[in-house]
Design a protein around this motif. Structure first.
Motif, mmCIF file in Angstrom:
data_model
loop_
_atom_site.group_PDB
_atom_site.id
_atom_site.type_symbol
_atom_site.label_atom_id
_atom_site.label_comp_id
_atom_site.label_asym_id
_atom_site.label_seq_id
_atom_site.Cartn_x
_atom_site.Cartn_y
_atom_site.Cartn_z
ATOM 1 N N GLU A 25 0.829 -1.209 0.000
ATOM 2 C CA GLU A 25 0.000 0.000 0.000
ATOM 3 C C GLU A 25 0.862 1.257 0.000
ATOM 4 O OE1 GLU A 25 -2.304 -0.592 3.477
ATOM 5 O OE2 GLU A 25 -3.808 -1.873 2.509
ATOM 6 N N GLN A 26 1.911 1.249 0.796
ATOM 7 C CA GLN A 26 2.797 2.407 0.854
ATOM 8 C C GLN A 26 3.506 2.636 -0.477
ATOM 9 O OE1 GLN A 26 5.335 1.469 4.183
ATOM 10 N NE2 GLN A 26 3.930 2.340 5.696
ATOM 11 N N GLN A 27 3.991 1.557 -1.069
ATOM 12 C CA GLN A 27 4.724 1.692 -2.326
ATOM 13 C C GLN A 27 3.801 2.036 -3.496
ATOM 14 O OE1 GLN A 27 8.112 1.743 -2.753
ATOM 15 N NE2 GLN A 27 8.106 1.744 -0.509
ATOM 16 N N THR A 28 2.528 1.701 -3.380
ATOM 17 C CA THR A 28 1.566 2.088 -4.417
ATOM 18 C C THR A 28 1.483 3.605 -4.525
ATOM 19 O OG1 THR A 28 0.252 0.080 -4.059
ATOM 20 C CG2 THR A 28 -0.845 1.916 -5.159
ATOM 21 N N GLN A 66 5.192 4.605 -6.127
ATOM 22 C CA GLN A 66 5.665 4.074 -7.405
ATOM 23 C C GLN A 66 4.577 4.204 -8.476
ATOM 24 O OE1 GLN A 66 8.814 3.123 -7.464
ATOM 25 N NE2 GLN A 66 9.044 3.245 -5.237
ATOM 26 N N PRO A 67 4.984 4.256 -9.752
ATOM 27 C CA PRO A 67 3.988 4.264 -10.837
ATOM 28 C C PRO A 67 3.277 2.913 -10.907
ATOM 29 C CG PRO A 67 6.212 4.059 -11.719
ATOM 30 C CD PRO A 67 6.372 4.367 -10.275
ATOM 31 N N PRO A 68 2.075 2.869 -11.459
ATOM 32 C CA PRO A 68 1.296 1.615 -11.517
ATOM 33 C C PRO A 68 2.021 0.475 -12.234
ATOM 34 C CG PRO A 68 -0.078 3.498 -12.075
ATOM 35 C CD PRO A 68 1.333 4.006 -12.009
ATOM 36 N N THR A 69 2.880 0.821 -13.176
ATOM 37 C CA THR A 69 3.586 -0.215 -13.941
ATOM 38 C C THR A 69 4.910 -0.617 -13.287
ATOM 39 O OG1 THR A 69 4.623 1.522 -15.291
ATOM 40 C CG2 THR A 69 2.571 0.532 -16.119
ATOM 41 N N SER A 70 5.112 -0.209 -12.052
ATOM 42 C CA SER A 70 6.381 -0.457 -11.369
ATOM 43 C C SER A 70 6.670 -1.949 -11.244
ATOM 44 C CB SER A 70 6.356 0.175 -9.972
ATOM 45 O OG SER A 70 7.435 -0.264 -9.187
ATOM 46 N N LEU A 71 7.908 -2.337 -11.539
ATOM 47 C CA LEU A 71 8.345 -3.724 -11.350
ATOM 48 C C LEU A 71 8.279 -4.099 -9.881
ATOM 49 C CD1 LEU A 71 9.619 -6.340 -12.442
ATOM 50 C CD2 LEU A 71 11.871 -5.250 -12.190
ATOM 51 N N LEU A 72 8.543 -3.155 -8.992
ATOM 52 C CA LEU A 72 8.518 -3.423 -7.557
ATOM 53 C C LEU A 72 7.140 -3.876 -7.101
ATOM 54 C CD1 LEU A 72 9.675 -3.382 -4.705
ATOM 55 C CD2 LEU A 72 9.189 -0.922 -4.612
ATOM 56 N N LEU A 73 6.093 -3.204 -7.562
ATOM 57 C CA LEU A 73 4.736 -3.577 -7.161
ATOM 58 C C LEU A 73 4.400 -4.991 -7.628
ATOM 59 C CD1 LEU A 73 2.780 -0.265 -7.850
ATOM 60 C CD2 LEU A 73 3.657 -1.135 -5.663
ATOM 61 N N ASN A 74 4.820 -5.321 -8.823
ATOM 62 C CA ASN A 74 4.565 -6.667 -9.351
ATOM 63 C C ASN A 74 5.294 -7.724 -8.521
ATOM 64 O OD1 ASN A 74 3.645 -8.559 -11.571
ATOM 65 N ND2 ASN A 74 5.859 -8.811 -11.727
ATOM 66 N N GLU A 75 6.563 -7.482 -8.202
ATOM 67 C CA GLU A 75 7.335 -8.452 -7.433
ATOM 68 C C GLU A 75 6.808 -8.565 -6.006
ATOM 69 O OE1 GLU A 75 11.541 -7.912 -7.637
ATOM 70 O OE2 GLU A 75 11.611 -7.977 -9.825
ATOM 71 N N LEU A 76 6.370 -7.460 -5.430
ATOM 72 C CA LEU A 76 5.776 -7.512 -4.094
ATOM 73 C C LEU A 76 4.525 -8.392 -4.088
ATOM 74 C CD1 LEU A 76 6.050 -3.815 -2.817
ATOM 75 C CD2 LEU A 76 6.896 -5.848 -1.615
ATOM 76 N N ALA A 77 3.696 -8.244 -5.113
ATOM 77 C CA ALA A 77 2.470 -9.033 -5.208
ATOM 78 C C ALA A 77 2.785 -10.519 -5.372
ATOM 79 C CB ALA A 77 1.619 -8.530 -6.373
#
Length: 222
Positions: free
Chosen positions: A120-123, A126-137
């Motif tokens: 939630e914090q990184q959302t 970071q931009p929606p297409t962030s690699l970080l958000l994908n890897e976190l998920a």
């Protein structure tokens, strides 16, 4: 043949019969153990599957930390060196195999709300297409899958021992944080989770022989 000689022959016969019976019992027990072992591959297979998922998630967690640092920009190494409170302890506890497997499960459960908070914090950062958000998920999903594997194994092989809830109840999440604190907190959570997976991997390799061998020997009791 007098009575003394008859008695002597009788005792010799009984001793031989007893020795033969003992030998046959040993063979029977030995063969029972072999059959039990051949009929009980599920224990080793279940732990091997859990260990495989642990190693996969562990590898992903290592890459996730690298991605996290890159996404935080400057001073990311500094963020990750600061100690963090209010995150789960990655150390597995317990003396008996059942206690350690239960500890693995409760620790994985404890990290789940922290992963959600970091996501939630990184959302917001970071931009929606962030690699970080994908890897976190992905890592969060695999963590829940691993917890389910551990839970199922526990219920199958320790059906008479209730699975405890995480010690101390629900994990306490940190209060509202500024951006700097969020970056520190996120890295602390990911580092602790990576350490937990390393501990789980080591424990599962040790527990495989203890738990599955105990199950086999239990199946051979008369």
């Amino acid at each position: 043949m007098n009575g003394h000689v008859k008695n002597m022959h009788f005792h010799q016969f009984m001793e031989s019969a007893a020795a033969l019976l003992a030998f046959l019992l040993l063979l029977a027990v030995g063969s029972t153990r072999v059959v039990a072992a051949s009929r009980n591959p599920q224990c080793g297979n279940a732990l091997q599957q859990t260990l495989k998922m642990t190693r996969l998630t562990q590898k992903e967690a290592v890459n996730l930390i690298k991605t996290y640092k890159t996404a935080q920009g400057e001073r990311s190494e500094l963020f990750c060196k600061v100690s963090v409170n209010n995150i789960p302890d990655p150390n597995i506890s317990g003396l008996e195999p059942s206690e350690r497997i239960a500890s693995i499960y409760t620790h994985l459960q404890s990290f789940s709300p922290h992963f959600k908070r970091v996501y939630e914090q990184q959302t917001d950062l970071q931009p929606p297409t962030s690699l970080l958000l994908n890897e976190l998920a992905v890592v969060s999903t695999h963590s829940r899958s691993l917890a389910l594997l551990v839970k199922n194994f526990y219920h199958n092989y320790f059906p008479n021992v209730p699975l405890p809830e995480p010690a101390g109840g629900p994990t306490t999440l940190p209060p509202p944080q500024n951006v700097f604190q969020q970056k520190i907190y996120g890295c602390g959570v990911l580092k602790a989770f990576r350490e937990l997976l390393s501990n789980i991997s080591r424990d599962l390799r040790t527990l495989k022989n203890k738990v599955c061998r105990r199950k086999i020997l239990t199946n051979t009791s008369f």
